[in-house]
Each structure stands twice: as C-alpha cells, then as structure tokens.
Design a protein around this motif. Sequence first.
Motif, PDB file in Angstrom:
ATOM      1  N   VAL A  69       0.916  -1.296   0.088  1.00 53.46           N
ATOM      2  CA  VAL A  69      -0.107  -0.011  -0.079  1.00 53.46           C
ATOM      3  C   VAL A  69       0.770   1.295   0.040  1.00 53.46           C
ATOM      4  O   VAL A  69       1.641   1.485   0.766  1.00 53.46           O
ATOM      5  CB  VAL A  69      -1.027   0.199   1.263  1.00 53.46           C
ATOM      6  CG1 VAL A  69      -1.551   1.164   1.251  1.00 53.46           C
ATOM      7  CG2 VAL A  69      -1.618  -1.132   1.325  1.00 53.46           C
ATOM      8  N   LYS A  70       0.790   1.832  -0.964  1.00 50.57           N
ATOM      9  CA  LYS A  70       1.518   3.137  -1.142  1.00 50.57           C
ATOM     10  C   LYS A  70       0.852   4.314  -0.340  1.00 50.57           C
ATOM     11  O   LYS A  70       1.532   5.380  -0.094  1.00 50.57           O
ATOM     12  CB  LYS A  70       1.809   3.573  -2.722  1.00 50.57           C
ATOM     13  CG  LYS A  70       2.770   2.291  -3.435  1.00 50.57           C
ATOM     14  CD  LYS A  70       2.662   2.530  -4.888  1.00 50.57           C
ATOM     15  CE  LYS A  70       3.481   3.545  -5.186  1.00 50.57           C
ATOM     16  NZ  LYS A  70       3.801   3.422  -6.840  1.00 50.57           N
ATOM     17  N   LYS A  71      -0.382   4.474  -0.431  1.00 48.30           N
ATOM     18  CA  LYS A  71      -1.047   5.681   0.068  1.00 48.30           C
ATOM     19  C   LYS A  71      -2.563   5.090   0.467  1.00 48.30           C
ATOM     20  O   LYS A  71      -3.025   4.484  -0.339  1.00 48.30           O
ATOM     21  CB  LYS A  71      -1.049   6.633  -0.963  1.00 48.30           C
ATOM     22  CG  LYS A  71      -1.595   7.937  -0.606  1.00 48.30           C
ATOM     23  CD  LYS A  71      -2.155   8.996  -1.379  1.00 48.30           C
ATOM     24  CE  LYS A  71      -0.639   9.953  -1.620  1.00 48.30           C
ATOM     25  NZ  LYS A  71      -0.734  10.980  -2.546  1.00 48.30           N
ATOM     26  N   MET A  72      -3.074   5.618   1.507  1.00 49.53           N
ATOM     27  CA  MET A  72      -4.274   5.534   2.007  1.00 49.53           C
ATOM     28  C   MET A  72      -5.116   6.767   2.290  1.00 49.53           C
ATOM     29  O   MET A  72      -4.408   7.647   3.288  1.00 49.53           O
ATOM     30  CB  MET A  72      -4.464   4.366   3.053  1.00 49.53           C
ATOM     31  CG  MET A  72      -5.636   4.172   3.571  1.00 49.53           C
ATOM     32  SD  MET A  72      -5.713   3.075   4.993  1.00 49.53           S
ATOM     33  CE  MET A  72      -5.439   1.458   4.150  1.00 49.53           C
ATOM     34  N   ILE A  73      -6.128   7.135   1.826  1.00 54.48           N
ATOM     35  CA  ILE A  73      -6.732   8.187   2.137  1.00 54.48           C
ATOM     36  C   ILE A  73      -8.439   7.616   2.697  1.00 54.48           C
ATOM     37  O   ILE A  73      -9.058   7.269   1.988  1.00 54.48           O
ATOM     38  CB  ILE A  73      -6.991   9.109   0.736  1.00 54.48           C
ATOM     39  CG1 ILE A  73      -5.632   9.426   0.404  1.00 54.48           C
ATOM     40  CG2 ILE A  73      -7.959  10.212   1.142  1.00 54.48           C
ATOM     41  CD1 ILE A  73      -5.731  10.006  -1.019  1.00 54.48           C
ATOM     42  N   VAL A  74      -8.598   8.121   3.919  1.00 55.38           N
ATOM     43  CA  VAL A  74      -9.851   8.083   4.321  1.00 55.38           C
ATOM     44  C   VAL A  74     -10.579   9.281   4.692  1.00 55.38           C
ATOM     45  O   VAL A  74      -9.990  10.076   5.174  1.00 55.38           O
ATOM     46  CB  VAL A  74      -9.635   6.977   5.964  1.00 55.38           C
ATOM     47  CG1 VAL A  74     -10.979   6.963   6.469  1.00 55.38           C
ATOM     48  CG2 VAL A  74      -8.830   5.837   5.717  1.00 55.38           C
ATOM     49  N   ASN A  75     -12.006   9.207   4.081  1.00 52.61           N
ATOM     50  CA  ASN A  75     -12.804  10.613   4.005  1.00 52.61           C
ATOM     51  C   ASN A  75     -11.972  11.845   3.515  1.00 52.61           C
ATOM     52  O   ASN A  75     -11.925  12.685   4.363  1.00 52.61           O
ATOM     53  CB  ASN A  75     -13.366  10.695   5.139  1.00 52.61           C
ATOM     54  CG  ASN A  75     -14.309   9.358   5.622  1.00 52.61           C
ATOM     55  OD1 ASN A  75     -15.068   9.115   4.693  1.00 52.61           O
ATOM     56  ND2 ASN A  75     -14.516   9.137   6.922  1.00 52.61           N
ATOM     57  N   GLY A  76     -10.906  11.637   2.558  1.00 53.23           N
ATOM     58  CA  GLY A  76     -10.270  12.900   2.301  1.00 53.23           C
ATOM     59  C   GLY A  76      -8.794  13.235   3.038  1.00 53.23           C
ATOM     60  O   GLY A  76      -8.107  14.060   2.473  1.00 53.23           O
ATOM     61  N   LYS A  77      -8.577  12.425   3.893  1.00 54.73           N
ATOM     62  CA  LYS A  77      -7.587  12.685   4.733  1.00 54.73           C
ATOM     63  C   LYS A  77      -6.495  11.503   4.488  1.00 54.73           C
ATOM     64  O   LYS A  77      -6.786  10.276   4.807  1.00 54.73           O
ATOM     65  CB  LYS A  77      -7.785  12.871   6.441  1.00 54.73           C
ATOM     66  CG  LYS A  77      -8.729  14.011   6.368  1.00 54.73           C
ATOM     67  CD  LYS A  77      -9.120  14.317   7.779  1.00 54.73           C
ATOM     68  CE  LYS A  77      -9.887  15.309   7.924  1.00 54.73           C
ATOM     69  NZ  LYS A  77     -10.238  15.609   9.388  1.00 54.73           N
ATOM     70  N   GLU A  78      -5.116  11.664   4.363  1.00 54.81           N
ATOM     71  CA  GLU A  78      -4.330  10.730   4.104  1.00 54.81           C
ATOM     72  C   GLU A  78      -3.923  10.064   5.425  1.00 54.81           C
ATOM     73  O   GLU A  78      -4.098  10.886   6.479  1.00 54.81           O
ATOM     74  CB  GLU A  78      -2.934  11.357   3.353  1.00 54.81           C
ATOM     75  CG  GLU A  78      -2.054  10.156   3.095  1.00 54.81           C
ATOM     76  CD  GLU A  78      -0.733  10.417   2.204  1.00 54.81           C
ATOM     77  OE1 GLU A  78       0.065   9.767   2.032  1.00 54.81           O
ATOM     78  OE2 GLU A  78      -0.961  11.571   1.544  1.00 54.81           O
ATOM     79  N   GLN A  79      -3.864   8.871   5.604  1.00 56.44           N
ATOM     80  CA  GLN A  79      -3.511   7.967   6.866  1.00 56.44           C
ATOM     81  C   GLN A  79      -2.357   7.232   6.642  1.00 56.44           C
ATOM     82  O   GLN A  79      -1.942   6.973   5.632  1.00 56.44           O
ATOM     83  CB  GLN A  79      -4.747   7.161   6.988  1.00 56.44           C
ATOM     84  CG  GLN A  79      -6.094   7.616   6.979  1.00 56.44           C
ATOM     85  CD  GLN A  79      -6.342   8.504   8.512  1.00 56.44           C
ATOM     86  OE1 GLN A  79      -5.947   8.152   9.442  1.00 56.44           O
ATOM     87  NE2 GLN A  79      -7.190   9.392   8.350  1.00 56.44           N
ATOM     88  N   GLU A  80      -1.796   6.720   7.859  1.00 54.47           N
ATOM     89  CA  GLU A  80      -0.680   5.905   7.805  1.00 54.47           C
ATOM     90  C   GLU A  80      -1.220   4.650   7.731  1.00 54.47           C
ATOM     91  O   GLU A  80      -2.036   4.210   8.012  1.00 54.47           O
ATOM     92  CB  GLU A  80      -0.081   6.118   9.327  1.00 54.47           C
ATOM     93  CG  GLU A  80       1.259   5.206   9.363  1.00 54.47           C
ATOM     94  CD  GLU A  80       1.767   5.279  10.862  1.00 54.47           C
ATOM     95  OE1 GLU A  80       2.393   4.167  11.214  1.00 54.47           O
ATOM     96  OE2 GLU A  80       1.944   6.457  11.425  1.00 54.47           O
TER      97      GLU A  80
END
Length: 191
Positions: A105-116
């Motif tokens: 996983v290179k990037k995760m965005i939850v409800n418009g906010k990037e998450q770790e």
Amino acid sequence: MIKAIIATLALTFSVSAFATPSVADVVVQAQLPAIAEQAQTLGLDWKVGDTANYNLDMGGFIKGKMVMSVKSVEADGIWMIQDMDLGFAGKQNVETLIDPNTGAVKKMIVNGKEQEVPKQDVEVVDIKEDKITVPAGTFECVHAILKDKKDNSEINAWINPQLIPMSGLLKQVAPSQFGKVTVELTSFSKK
C-alpha cells in the motif's frame, strides 16, 4: 497458490492501527495483507470496474453495506475504492493506492485525509478447502483461521481469490472494539 490464499486471508482481517479507529478502519485494514500476498504470488490483474459488494454487521448494532471497486490503473499503481454506508454511524470512503507488483500500500486516504498505512502481524492457524453460502450464492472456497499476534484474536475468513475480485473475500468474522464484525459478499463483477 497457497501463498496467495494466505495473503488474501490476511487481507480480509483487520485490527485497529489508529489511535481512535473508525468502523471503516476496522474493515479496510483487514484486507491489506492479502492484497500484498496476492500481488507477490499472482500479480494483481485488476481492471477498472472490478467490483465486490458486501453486507457489514458490526456487533449487531451497526449494520451497513460496502462497495469495493477498482477506480483506476495508473503508472504509480492501482487505486482501490471502498465506499461504506454504515447507517447511523455514517458514510465513509477509503481510497487505497496499491503497487500491482508487490501489493504494498503506497497511500491510503480515509474520508479525504491521508492516513498512515497500518502494520499487521498475522499468523495462519488453519487452512482448509470448504464451501460456503453467502447472499451472493454458494461458492467453493478456502476457510482460514488467522491469529493476530498482537492480541491473539482469532479471525475466520472464507475466500476465493481466483473468482472474487480484489480481496477474494466471501465472508469474514473477526473481533473488534465494536464487537464481532461479519462481512458477507452480496454480489460481484469482474471485468
């Protein structure tokens, strides 16, 4: 094949990696390890429009639906979208950029906010061939019992990564801070 199944199983279970996880965090984090394993053993041959629809039951008091789909296939990876409608708990959207060669996983965005991206340490306790009936029908599958090494919690997952797009998930039953979480496939489409 077994490595792909094990990876898919790990992907289907989740534990909270965030300080105050949402319901979406619990559902999404379950799928990450399986995607990584599937990519490393089979490669991710996902197509734009691949879709899987699920019923969610979070301990009996939160019920909802989730749609997983491939949004785009780009030079930097595959974007997988998970739209969840959790009734009174609200709607949540998770966008995950996945490396198709490694499953990372290179990037995760939850409800418009990037998450770790959450870290997981999962052990396969048992794996066997099985058959399961879910709202989408009756399927040949692999039933796996997984253990989270952090808290020794047990997760049951029924998967068919060759038939069901993305995670291969048919059904998952896992503990969470919300109670027992059950995810069941209602329909799917593979492009």
